[in-house]
Motif scaffolding. Sequence first.
Motif, PDB file in Angstrom:
ATOM      1  N   ALA A   1       7.766   9.408  -5.267  1.00  0.00           N
ATOM      2  CA  ALA A   1       7.633   9.378  -3.810  1.00  0.00           C
ATOM      3  C   ALA A   1       8.589  10.369  -3.159  1.00  0.00           C
ATOM      4  N   GLY A   2       8.205  10.852  -1.972  1.00  0.00           N
ATOM      5  CA  GLY A   2       9.077  11.752  -1.241  1.00  0.00           C
ATOM      6  C   GLY A   2       8.325  12.705  -0.343  1.00  0.00           C
TER       7      GLY A   2
ATOM      8  N   ALA B   1       0.837  -1.202   0.000  1.00  0.00           N
ATOM      9  CA  ALA B   1       0.000   0.000   0.000  1.00  0.00           C
ATOM     10  C   ALA B   1       0.870   1.249   0.000  1.00  0.00           C
ATOM     11  N   ALA B   2       0.388   2.286  -0.681  1.00  0.00           N
ATOM     12  CA  ALA B   2       1.022   3.593  -0.599  1.00  0.00           C
ATOM     13  C   ALA B   2       0.624   4.236   0.730  1.00  0.00           C
TER      14      ALA B   2
ATOM     15  N   VAL C   1       8.792   6.218   7.432  1.00  0.00           N
ATOM     16  CA  VAL C   1       7.905   6.265   6.261  1.00  0.00           C
ATOM     17  C   VAL C   1       8.717   6.264   4.971  1.00  0.00           C
ATOM     18  N   ALA C   2       9.850   6.935   4.984  1.00  0.00           N
ATOM     19  CA  ALA C   2      10.672   7.062   3.776  1.00  0.00           C
ATOM     20  C   ALA C   2      11.263   5.738   3.319  1.00  0.00           C
ATOM     21  N   THR C   3      11.181   4.687   4.140  1.00  0.00           N
ATOM     22  CA  THR C   3      11.691   3.380   3.705  1.00  0.00           C
ATOM     23  C   THR C   3      10.727   2.660   2.763  1.00  0.00           C
ATOM     24  N   LEU C   4       9.493   3.157   2.647  1.00  0.00           N
ATOM     25  CA  LEU C   4       8.516   2.525   1.765  1.00  0.00           C
ATOM     26  C   LEU C   4       8.742   2.952   0.319  1.00  0.00           C
ATOM     27  N   PRO C   5       8.564   2.054  -0.642  1.00  0.00           N
ATOM     28  CA  PRO C   5       8.710   2.467  -2.044  1.00  0.00           C
ATOM     29  C   PRO C   5       7.654   3.467  -2.481  1.00  0.00           C
TER      30      PRO C   5
END
Length: 469
Positions: free
Chosen positions: A384-385, A278-279, A319-323
Amino acid sequence: MTELAVHPTPIPGLLVIDLPVHGDARGWFKENWQREKMVAAGLPDFGPVQNNISFNHAVGVTRGIHAEPWDKFISVATGRVFGAWVDLREGPSFGAAYWHEIGPDVAIFVPRGVGNAFQTLEAPAAYTYLVTDHWSEAAQAQYTFLHLADESAAIPWPIPLTDAELSVKDQNHPRLADVVPVPPQRTLVIGGNGQLGRALSALWKDRTDVDVVGRDRLDLADPASLDAFDFSPYAVIVNAAAFTAVDAAETTDGRREAWAVNVTGLGRLVEAARSHHAALVHVSSDYVFDGSQDVHGEDEPPSPLGVYGQTKAAGDQLVATLPEHYIVRTSWVIGEGGNFVATMAGLAQRGIDPAVVDDQIGRLAFTDDLAAAIDHLLTHRPAAGVFNVTCDGEPASWARLASEVFALTGHDPARVSPVSTAEYYADKDGIAPRPAHSTLDLSKIRATGFTPREQLAALREHLRTGAPS
């Protein structure tokens, strides 16, 4: 030898992958799944968790059409098959069909909800597939089926189905007219009782694919609550929940709760998003900075002054570790409920003349604008970012904004007395340090096509429509 390449098909998201096969007199070798190369070539970074093999001993074995609640990466280890796919997802491409012969040099990426079938052309055939979720009886109950001989799909089976080997179940699947389309995955909003949660509820009130939950249903501070929640229906999670009591975070109990919600609980949410592909949209804060810069860009390293800012900065890193993630960094949030504007409007009405800090500079962010920006990011899907989101316009102090509230509500703005931060908190204990400069650079969100409102115009509109008091 074929070069690695990824090709689209008439079914959205269904991809054909050309696989290089290295052969000599001994046999052949191929990289059947190579994440780095294939993602670079255009395959989604789909994160498979299970590998299955269907061994088919005879020519004419035919299986399908099954649409499953996960993505699949299909290939053949030995033999050759005729593959067929029908889009069974809700939407304009429902019923679209595609077919392709698969040998060792071809793979197919099948997105969730697209019906999959194959027929053995050269036996024995070892049909292998990677999937993005673990099989279970509960998952199987979510399958959607289509009859192999459906006239609408009109699949040109090389071996007539009357001469093929089919299971009894596959012979009894419905025609397309009787298939209930696979619904799109849903969007989950956490923190539905907060200011931003209420704004998102209002913005998305006509959507039937959005679930908004409060702390009574999903509590980030409670590991058991997170473990018990079913995240499998969701392709998007919006985290509008947080511990935001900046002064309470400096106390013993508050420090523990701030870390429990903003870091530990968020970490569990990040892993849930990761395991369900999931995003995640997460709301960050200007408090991750010490305020030593006049304007803060998305790439500025964190430098939090207090516990609240430290927990938000730590959460951002998780959170930043998620693609797939969007960190929406904001400041000075105003929405429905208790907030600075509502307080100033109430004081003005009751005849109270406040002293307000004039050496903290920034911009307001109304929850309607934050909700609109989140909707914009999820619609347009930039890379993403981190994205700064506040109102635009000339930065102002809290005292200046308080004076504007007084004036816009028909009161004398001179009733607001500007004071320094040191003066305001001189006789108060347990106060968290505040960044002196909270202004966020908005050029990145503007570049996506989103136009933030000017803050004084937004304030005027907010008060005109009735600020809570």
